[in-house]
Enzyme design. Structure first.
Site, PDB file in Angstrom:
ATOM      1  N   HIS A   1     -14.581   9.961  12.688  1.00  0.00           N
ATOM      2  CA  HIS A   1     -14.190  10.206  11.295  1.00  0.00           C
ATOM      3  C   HIS A   1     -14.829  11.487  10.757  1.00  0.00           C
ATOM      4  O   HIS A   1     -14.167  12.295  10.130  1.00  0.00           O
ATOM      5  CB  HIS A   1     -14.669   9.054  10.411  1.00  0.00           C
TER       6      HIS A   1
ATOM      7  N   TYR B   1     -13.293  13.556   7.690  1.00  0.00           N
ATOM      8  CA  TYR B   1     -14.028  12.756   6.706  1.00  0.00           C
ATOM      9  C   TYR B   1     -15.465  13.230   6.522  1.00  0.00           C
ATOM     10  O   TYR B   1     -16.296  12.478   6.009  1.00  0.00           O
ATOM     11  CB  TYR B   1     -14.008  11.276   7.087  1.00  0.00           C
TER      12      TYR B   1
ATOM     13  N   HIS C   1       0.837  -1.208   0.000  1.00  0.00           N
ATOM     14  CA  HIS C   1       0.000   0.000   0.000  1.00  0.00           C
ATOM     15  C   HIS C   1       0.872   1.259   0.000  1.00  0.00           C
ATOM     16  O   HIS C   1       0.730   2.134  -0.866  1.00  0.00           O
ATOM     17  CB  HIS C   1      -0.916  -0.026   1.231  1.00  0.00           C
ATOM     18  N   GLU C   2       1.783   1.333   0.945  1.00  0.00           N
ATOM     19  CA  GLU C   2       2.620   2.544   1.053  1.00  0.00           C
ATOM     20  C   GLU C   2       3.534   2.672  -0.161  1.00  0.00           C
ATOM     21  O   GLU C   2       3.805   3.777  -0.643  1.00  0.00           O
ATOM     22  CB  GLU C   2       3.428   2.530   2.353  1.00  0.00           C
TER      23      GLU C   2
ATOM     24  N   PHE D   1     -16.900  13.752  12.614  1.00  0.00           N
ATOM     25  CA  PHE D   1     -17.084  14.896  13.508  1.00  0.00           C
ATOM     26  C   PHE D   1     -15.783  15.462  14.060  1.00  0.00           C
ATOM     27  O   PHE D   1     -15.771  16.537  14.624  1.00  0.00           O
ATOM     28  CB  PHE D   1     -18.054  14.544  14.641  1.00  0.00           C
TER      29      PHE D   1
END
Ligand SMILES: [Zn+2]
Length: 702
Positions: free
Chosen positions: A619, A625, A487-488, A621
């Site tokens: 996420h 996101y 992924h990275e 609040f």
């Protein structure tokens, strides 16, 4: 005496000389110089690319680089001394970045550039950079005047307080609950590693009491993983395995109920806070001329407008819901066959799901470790990059200083022509005392073509937290750790193989927020393919690849309960979008109504009366996101669809793989933020993205 390492413009930072003292010495002058350069630009700024955009980049660069390095050291060599540097300079840094973001003269120069004679000569990438800069400034309220501007800034301050409060309440409410267990029967089923976490938690909680002797326990008593006592908490690292493994159903229920009701009563109640956050976001959007907050948020994203997100939710939901119902029925039957009593409840799902997974595709992630020694995995990853993208990656340790002896340095070349393209550092192992958890990719600098024709090559870094070498053996990885590395590395490839010449749009710069995980999630598709697993693995003692029966189980487990996992994500994504697009309206007067509607559609078991999921939905609040939870699935659709191009060309056909890989490199990896992501995707795929591949890969097609 050599120059302060934070002021140096050398390509490779002198990481061995980056000390808190050096930072403290360099930062005040850097901040003052940057403020002076910004003030000079505000006073006189040509409405041209060079006069406005490139000039601001140049003005900010020396300070950004130094502050970035401070942040990096905090992540990899954290200490009280580094934290003190951060605390000392944070206010000045915030002031400086607010000043730039709120600068009316700089904003006016951007508008003059867009509306003036210089615009016609700008290429697509430069135009996109100007347009996003105008949008960012507008969204920061720069275009507002008088009372509207004052109110906007007041809301921004209040929102930042509220989001901190929301997150603190969530943390406090999570910490407020703990269950201390002393009877081994109460922890039956928990694996040794989890028991160790629980014993550690008990020791941490009772450390003070043992010294004081005031707990009723014998002074100095220590918990052990084998004999307890064990502390069960609502932190995910303990809560989640407890739900999956604990045999005591009544305790699973107790934990489940406690977690579901967090932050909904008393001093940590988030109910009023989340309503105020939503109302202020609506007001902020209205001040900027948007009918809803979702429309404001999506204006700068690939999805563009809420309708596209709702369409995605409908399409994926239609496929995932029937599969999720089947999975739940299978789980019920399996639980009944295996002695479960009563109806399957919330606190039974994770437990029986894990039991059934073990029965069907049972292998422990620990079994795979000896097959996945780090050097072999790295060779496999670099081999894949060579085959697909035509790049040769070679170690060049010692070429430049590093921040820890375990850190490696690599050079990336064009495998055919030999030209140098980039360098990257890799910091693979966990160092709990000083290194931040998780994994990340970062860029020390990205690609820039200078006026004199020379090129500044990208310099990236990857940090992971995998098991360090021990007992004379290399680091032995789990499949999850391999997935994280891929992924990275996918992010890093987008940074390093960019062909864009302006740093404002090279690599991942200026890539739409909901499209930025495409390159990383794309590469995740490769590591667990059967053929790839065979080349990635070599048993640390025998050199054998992973046995075929284990490879088959890994393949089977990939689609296991994906219907249930998908509807869970859809429930969150739908609630988030409705909260920011529809609430308040006649059918959905408040947040509770939005959550009830999302639950009615996507929750297969009715929520408990005391459940208040939104009260801990950090996420959206407090985590950035808001109107953006959908982006996990959005980027995943792009990643699976991109991978499907390789499947269509023939995964077993080396020439087809290479040709498709070169096309991927020339579009998605090369163009970065210089072109709209929908256009870049079309350049690669020849059509718009579809969710078909994601549904197929997750086993959600009929
Ligand atoms: Zn990522």
């Amino acid at each position: 005496m050599s120059e302060n390492p934070f002021l140096s413009r050398e390509r490779f930072p002198r990481f061995d000389e980056l000390t808190p003292e050096a930072a403290r010495e360099a930062l005040p002058a850097l901040i003052a110089a940057t403020e002076a350069k910004v003030a000079a630009l505000e006073a006189k700024c040509e409405p041209t690319w060079d006069g406005r955009v490139a000039a601001l980049t140049d003005a900010l660069e020396p300070f950004s680089r130094a502050w970035h390095l401070v942040g990096h050291m905090l992540g990899v060599r954290n200490s009280d001394a580094w934290r003190a540097v951060e605390e000392e300079f944070q206010p000045a840094v915030v002031r400086l970045s607010l000043r730039v973001a709120q600068s009316r003269p700089l904003y006016d120069a951007l508008l003059a550039l867009r509306d003036g004679p210089a615009w016609a000569s700008l290429d697509e990438g430069r135009r996109r950079v100007v347009e996003s800069a105008i949008r960012d400034a507008r969204d920061a309220g720069v275009g507002l005047d008088g009372p509207a501007r004052e109110r906007f800034l007041e809301i921004a301050t209040r929102l930042s307080e509220l989001s901190t409060k929301f997150s603190n309440n969530t943390l406090d409410a999570t910490k407020a609950f703990a269950l201390d267990l002393a009877d081994p029967a109460e922890v039956a089923g928990l694996p040794p590693a989890v028991l160790a976490l629980c014993a550690d938690a008990w020791n941490a909680a009772h450390a003070g009491e043992a010294v004081a002797g005031g707990s009723g326990e014998a002074p100095g008593r220590r918990a052990t993983p084998e004999a307890g006592p064990w502390r069960i908490t609502l932190e995910m690292s303990i809560y989640s395995p407890f739900q999956q493994y604990a045999e005591r159903r009544d305790l699973r229920e107790k934990l489940y109920r406690a977690r579901a009701a967090r932050a909904s009563t008393g001093a940590t109640d988030n109910t009023a806070i989340l309503s105020e956050i939503l109302a202020l976001r609506r007001e902020q959007a209205a001040l900027l001329g948007f009918p809803t907050y979702a429309r404001l948020a999506l204006d700068s994203r690939m999805a563009k407008e809420p309708g596209a997100v709702y369409a995605m939710i409908d399409r994926i939901g239609a496929a995932a819901l029937p599969r999720a119902r089947e999975e739940l029925a299978a789980l019920r039957a399996f639980a009944a066959e295996n002695g479960a009593e009563g109806e399957l409840m919330h606190w039974d799902l994770a437990y029986w799901s894990r039991r059934r997974l073990e029965a069907l595709y049972g292998y422990s992630s620990e079994t795979l470790r000896p097959y996945l020694p780090f050097p072999r995995v790295l060779d496999g990853l670099f081999g894949l990059a060579r085959e697909l993208f035509g790049v040769a990656i070679e170690p060049c340790d010692g070429l430049a200083p590093v921040w820890h002896p375990d850190v490696r340095l690599f050079r990336v070349r064009d495998a055919e022509g030999g030209a140098e393209l980039a360098h990257f550092y890799l910091d693979p192992y966990s160092r709990p005392a000083e290194k931040q958890g998780g994994a990340w990719m970062d860029e020390i600098c990205n690609r820039a073509e200078r006026p004199d024709g020379s090129v500044r090559l990208p310099l990236a870094l990857l940090c992971c937290n995998q098991a360090p070498p021990s007992g004379g053996k290399p680091s032995l990885m789990t499949l999850g750790e391999v997935d994280t590395l891929f992924h990275e590395f996918g992010h890093a490839l987008q940074g390093m193989l960019t062909r864009v010449g302006i740093p404002e749009a090279a690599g991942i710069a200026n890539v739409e927020w909901d499209a930025v995980e495409l390159a990383s999630q794309f590469l995740e598709n490769w590591h667990d393919l059967p053929a790839q697993l065979r080349t990635l693995s070599a048993h640390v003692e025998t050199g054998e690849p992973i046995p075929e029966d284990l490879i088959a189980k890994i393949q089977g487990a990939k689609t296991y309960n994906q219907g249930l996992a998908t509807v869970r994500q859809l429930r969150f994504a739908l609630a988030d979008m409705d909260l920011h697009e529809r609430v308040p309206c006649a059918e959905m007067p408040d947040a509770d109504a939005a959550w009830a509607a999302a639950s009615a559609r996507f929750a297969l078991l009715p929520p408990l009366p005391e459940e208040r999921f939104l009260n801990t939905f950090t996420h959206i609040f407090s985590g950035g996101y808001a109107a953006g939870y959908y982006s996990y699935m959005w980027a995943d659709i792009l990643a699976h669809d991109a991978f499907a191009a390789f499947e269509e060309a023939g995964l077993d056909d080396p020439a087809a793989r290479a040709a498709t890989g070169r096309r991927y490199a020339a579009t998605i990896l090369a163009l970065g933020g210089s072109r709209a992501p929908a256009d870049v995707f079309r350049d690669f795929r020849g059509r718009d993205p579809t969710p078909d591949a994601l549904l197929r890969h997750k086993g959600l097609t009929a």
